[in-house]
Structures are given as C-alpha cells and as structure tokens.
Write a protein that holds these residues in place. Sequence first.
Motif, short mmCIF file in Angstrom:
data_model
loop_
_atom_site.label_atom_id
_atom_site.label_comp_id
_atom_site.label_asym_id
_atom_site.label_seq_id
_atom_site.Cartn_x
_atom_site.Cartn_y
_atom_site.Cartn_z
N VAL A 64 0.99 -1.05 -0.23
CA VAL A 64 0.21 -0.08 0.20
C VAL A 64 1.03 0.95 0.20
N LEU A 65 0.75 2.26 -0.80
CA LEU A 65 0.75 3.43 -0.85
C LEU A 65 -0.08 4.83 -0.93
N VAL A 66 0.51 6.09 -0.30
CA VAL A 66 0.08 7.01 0.28
C VAL A 66 0.39 8.05 -0.77
N ASP A 67 -0.29 8.50 -1.89
CA ASP A 67 -0.44 9.70 -2.69
C ASP A 67 -1.20 10.97 -2.63
N SER A 68 -1.32 12.16 -2.95
CA SER A 68 -2.80 12.86 -3.15
C SER A 68 -2.62 13.02 -4.74
N PHE A 69 -3.08 13.62 -4.89
CA PHE A 69 -3.69 13.88 -6.34
C PHE A 69 -5.30 15.04 -6.31
N ASP A 70 -4.76 16.13 -7.36
CA ASP A 70 -5.88 16.81 -7.55
C ASP A 70 -6.30 16.95 -9.86
N GLY A 71 -6.98 17.15 -9.35
CA GLY A 71 -8.20 16.82 -11.10
C GLY A 71 -8.98 15.66 -11.18
N LEU A 73 -9.88 12.38 -10.69
CA LEU A 73 -9.56 10.65 -10.60
C LEU A 73 -9.25 10.09 -11.55
N VAL A 74 -9.99 9.92 -13.31
CA VAL A 74 -9.32 8.82 -13.77
C VAL A 74 -8.14 9.11 -14.46
N HIS A 75 -7.94 10.68 -14.39
CA HIS A 75 -6.95 11.14 -14.88
C HIS A 75 -5.52 10.41 -14.78
N TYR A 76 -5.78 10.22 -12.71
CA TYR A 76 -4.92 10.61 -12.00
C TYR A 76 -4.22 8.76 -12.53
N ALA A 77 -5.71 8.01 -12.17
CA ALA A 77 -5.42 6.93 -12.26
C ALA A 77 -4.83 5.73 -13.69
N LYS A 78 -5.25 6.80 -14.63
CA LYS A 78 -4.33 6.72 -15.86
C LYS A 78 -2.73 7.08 -15.60
N LYS A 79 -2.71 8.06 -15.11
CA LYS A 79 -0.98 8.32 -15.13
C LYS A 79 -0.30 6.67 -13.80
N LYS A 80 -1.08 6.21 -13.47
CA LYS A 80 -0.58 5.40 -12.64
C LYS A 80 -0.97 3.78 -13.37
N GLY A 81 -1.43 4.06 -13.61
CA GLY A 81 -0.99 2.87 -14.79
C GLY A 81 -2.32 2.00 -14.35
N ALA A 82 -3.35 2.32 -13.37
CA ALA A 82 -4.28 1.67 -12.16
C ALA A 82 -5.82 1.32 -13.44
N ALA A 83 -5.90 -0.02 -12.93
CA ALA A 83 -6.77 -0.63 -13.81
C ALA A 83 -7.84 -0.90 -12.96
N ALA A 84 -8.22 -0.18 -11.51
CA ALA A 84 -9.23 -0.14 -11.10
C ALA A 84 -9.06 0.58 -9.60
#
Length: 162
Positions: A64-71, A73-84
Amino acid sequence: MKLAVYPGSFDPVTNGHLDILKRASRHFDKVIVAILRNPEKKAFFSVEERVGMLTAATKSMRNVLVDSFDGLLVHYAKKKGAAAIIRGLRAVSDFDVEFQMALFNRRMAENIETFFMMTDYKYAYLSSSLAKQIARLGGDVRGLVPPIVERYLKKKKGRKSL
Ligand code: PNS
C-alpha cells in the motif's frame, strides 16, 4: 502488475477505510491510497497531515502506498497505470452518489473498473465527520480511528472547526 487506486478525502482516515484497504490489498499487487487535494472543500486536516496519518496507519501493509492528487480521478488513475478504483459502501445512502461516480468514471475511462466493497458491519455507520464530531464533544473515538488519528484529534480538540 494489478494496481488499484483507493481514492477519498480521508479527513481523517477511519478504521472503516483501513478495513477496506486491508481487504483490497489482498486482491491487488499494489494499492495506492489517493487523497484528493480539493481547494473547493474545506478540509479539517491538511493534505500533509492526512498523508502522514495514512502513512503511519498503513505501515504494516507492504503493498500500500499513500499519495495525493488533484483534478480528475480517472486522469490520475491512468497516469499511475491503475486498472481499478476501489470504493467502500456502507449504508444504502452511499449508493446513489457512488453509482453516479462509477458511471461517469467509466464513461471517461472505460478500461478502469470500479470495485465496490462492503464495509465491515462494525463500521457501517462510521464516517470521518462522525469521528470528528465525537472527538470534539469529548467522546471516545478508540476503535473508530487508528491510534495516530486519535492523537491528532486530541491535539486539535477545542478548535471550532473540528
Ligand atoms: O471520500 P470522498 O469525499 O467520498 O471521496 C470522493 C472522491 C475523492 C473519490 C471524488 O470526489 C473524486 O474522485 N474526486 C475527484 C474529481 C473527479 O474525478 N470527479 C469526477 C467523479 S465522477
């Protein structure tokens, strides 16, 4: 690698969030807890405080990693390569807003699936706002939030905005 994002305000993280996170982390190679930096919503704890509390509370969760994001959510998830995207569900009242969010997120990013997980019955009526209110009114939040959050709440007790 199967990567999931668990987004939220986490103002502050509760044991209900941690329960979802612990269970989700068994099904993914990595889970990123992503705290929304939201200038429109006045948070009680700063993003840095929330990152600190979550980092301490998830120390034993190796993937588990902790991070923060703005904008978005799907842009952030895509940038991280998340599928879920992981979201917890408590009472029926959560459903409407979660349904809407999941459908809009899928419209914007059809390859990212939202996974809903039922809360443990112990936390069905627990929320960050309730934990803050109980702490403000001098109640005992033990068992509702991790010890690090208890300490932060105690430190801030007395402030009007709690
Ligand atoms: O803990 P919360 O406040 O219920 O979390 C809500 C959150 C952060 C998941 C949601 O507000 C969000 O994803 N915000 C980012 C902006 C966004 O992507 N909005 C479109 C969702 S349809």
